[in-house]
Scaffold this active site. Structure first.
Site, PDB file in Angstrom:
ATOM      1  N   TYR A 102       4.863   5.405  10.784  1.00 42.90           N
ATOM      2  CA  TYR A 102       5.155   4.010  11.113  1.00 42.90           C
ATOM      3  C   TYR A 102       5.929   3.252  10.029  1.00 42.90           C
ATOM      4  O   TYR A 102       6.161   2.054  10.165  1.00 42.90           O
ATOM      5  CB  TYR A 102       3.855   3.246  11.440  1.00 42.90           C
ATOM      6  CG  TYR A 102       2.758   3.366  10.388  1.00 42.90           C
ATOM      7  CD1 TYR A 102       2.754   2.542   9.265  1.00 42.90           C
ATOM      8  CD2 TYR A 102       1.724   4.284  10.541  1.00 42.90           C
ATOM      9  CE1 TYR A 102       1.754   2.638   8.314  1.00 42.90           C
ATOM     10  CE2 TYR A 102       0.719   4.392   9.600  1.00 42.90           C
ATOM     11  CZ  TYR A 102       0.732   3.564   8.484  1.00 42.90           C
ATOM     12  OH  TYR A 102      -0.275   3.666   7.542  1.00 42.90           O
ATOM     13  N   HIS A 112      -3.103   4.728   4.648  1.00 42.70           N
ATOM     14  CA  HIS A 112      -4.237   3.792   4.755  1.00 42.70           C
ATOM     15  C   HIS A 112      -5.513   4.439   4.235  1.00 42.70           C
ATOM     16  O   HIS A 112      -6.233   3.875   3.421  1.00 42.70           O
ATOM     17  CB  HIS A 112      -4.417   3.365   6.210  1.00 42.70           C
ATOM     18  CG  HIS A 112      -5.629   2.526   6.444  1.00 42.70           C
ATOM     19  ND1 HIS A 112      -5.749   1.233   5.975  1.00 42.70           N
ATOM     20  CD2 HIS A 112      -6.792   2.807   7.084  1.00 42.70           C
ATOM     21  CE1 HIS A 112      -6.924   0.750   6.329  1.00 42.70           C
ATOM     22  NE2 HIS A 112      -7.580   1.681   6.999  1.00 42.70           N
ATOM     23  N   ARG A 120       0.858  -1.183   0.000  1.00 38.19           N
ATOM     24  CA  ARG A 120       0.000   0.000   0.000  1.00 38.19           C
ATOM     25  C   ARG A 120       0.897   1.236   0.000  1.00 38.19           C
ATOM     26  O   ARG A 120       1.460   1.612   1.015  1.00 38.19           O
ATOM     27  CB  ARG A 120      -0.882  -0.015   1.257  1.00 38.19           C
ATOM     28  CG  ARG A 120      -2.001   1.012   1.249  1.00 38.19           C
ATOM     29  CD  ARG A 120      -2.502   1.260   2.643  1.00 38.19           C
ATOM     30  NE  ARG A 120      -1.576   2.095   3.394  1.00 38.19           N
ATOM     31  CZ  ARG A 120      -1.268   1.919   4.671  1.00 38.19           C
ATOM     32  NH1 ARG A 120      -1.764   0.919   5.356  1.00 38.19           N
ATOM     33  NH2 ARG A 120      -0.427   2.753   5.271  1.00 38.19           N
TER      34      ARG A 120
END
Length: 360
Positions: free
Chosen positions: A270, A261, A257
């Protein structure tokens, strides 16, 4: 008490087209040049849609949006293998499948704009509304597959979910039910390696997600999710077997990805920029373009024209979406229950009064 030895298992990994456009012609599915071109056109269209939807969200013209950048091969490759009479049970981040199977882009923009009328699909399309709640659609898919089997219909059901959904109870219940009743269903896991900020290593101790099928009595396979040929071939074979009564299959499409998100997320908190850049080199569209150019299936001029036509198409769909009449505010309350409760009746009166004051 004697110990029974459980036989060993293996999970096969399929890659046909690598990131440099090099293809194993022995494994490549039998696709004509025109079919390969249509595949490329489909992937470009959903990438342009994705880019435009992100801009619309940032401009306040859409609600929270989940980008599919980098996962185009899974959508178009699997959609190509699905027959019109099959059933598609999607989750969010599956818009490419829907677009490829005939759902207008304007409908999808409606949904992300908060208007549920976007779920009114053409009658000839067997697709349920894409599910936002993680994992629940797999149980719906099993229900449809079970009903189809009872009615002896020669169809298959395909359902999509992310790596994070494999930690949900719904995933295990659906897999168990499908295995016990040998349902004609294909589970497609878009393993993009992050469930929001949670990496796969925190989802499972298993080496692969595909091997989870073994516990439920059916096969699993891991494929390069950025390889359009591998995705198409694995899904085509699984759906064909499902229609013939061989039961379910789990396909783990290993991808990445590349965007946040959703537009409510900040992935830089992160994961590293270097990690994202490494996956940019594995882009599914770029590798197909390299292959087509090497095989002289297309020219650079063709690639540019495809992008232009896709932009024009998406522009048209955005205009259609934004020209739609507003929905009736009363619909928020009218369809919660068969009959309005006392509480909803009071809210309806208040809403009607506000609308009168607004229009006075």
């Amino acid at each position: 008490m004697p110990i029974k030895t459980i036989k060993n298992f293996e999970i096969k990994y399929m890659q046909i087209l690598d990131e440099n456009g090099k293809c194993d012609e022995r494994l490549k599915p039998k696709l004509r040049p025109n079919e390969i071109k249509r595949i490329y056109e489909g992937m470009i269209l959903i990438r342009v849609y994705d880019e435009r939807a992100l801009k619309l969200q940032r401009q306040g013209r859409l609600g929270t949006f989940a980008s599919l950048l980098g996962q185009e091969a899974i959508h178009i490759g699997s959609a190509l293998a699905i027959k019109d009479f099959d059933w598609i049970i999607p989750s969010f981040r599956c818009e490419g499948v829907l677009i490829a199977k005939g759902i207008p882009i304007s409908n999808i923009l409606q949904v992300y704009g908060g208007d549920e009328r976007g779920y009114i699909y053409p009658e000839n399309v067997n697709i349920t509304p894409f599910e936002i709640t993680v994992g629940t659609q797999m149980l719906h898919a099993c229900g449809i597959a079970y009903a189809s089997k009872l009615k002896k219909k020669n169809i298959a059901v395909i359902t999509y979910f992310g790596d994070g959904a494999t930690s949900e109870g719904d995933f295990h219940e659906a897999m168990n039910f499908a295995g016990v009743f040998k349902l004609p269903i294909v589970f497609v896991c878009q393993n993009n390696q992050y469930a929001i900020s949670v990496p796969v290593s925190k989802q499972t101790a298993s080496e692969t997600l595909a091997q989870k099928s073994i516990a439920y009595g059916f096969d699993g396979i891991k494929v390069d999710g950025n390889d359009i040929f591998a995705v198409y071939k694995s899904v085509h074979n699984a759906l064909d077997k499902a229609r013939k009564g061989y039961g379910p299959m789990l396909i783990e499409c290993f991808t990445y990805r590349r965007n946040d998100h959703t537009t409510a997320d900040d992935a830089s908190r992160y994961r590293s920029k270097k990690e994202v850049q490494e996956w940019e080199k594995k882009d599914p569209i770029e590798r197909l373009a390299k292959y087509m150019l090497k095989k002289k299936i297309v020219t650079l001029d063709y690639l540019a024209k495809v992008k232009q036509k896709s932009e024009e198409k998406v522009d048209e769909e955005v205009r259609k979406y934004e020209s739609l009449p507003s929905s009736n505010p009363e619909d928020i309350l009218k369809y919660v229950y068969g009959n309005l409760t006392q509480n909803l009746q009071e809210q309806m009166k208040e809403l009607e009064l506000r609308m009168k004051l607004k229009n006075a």
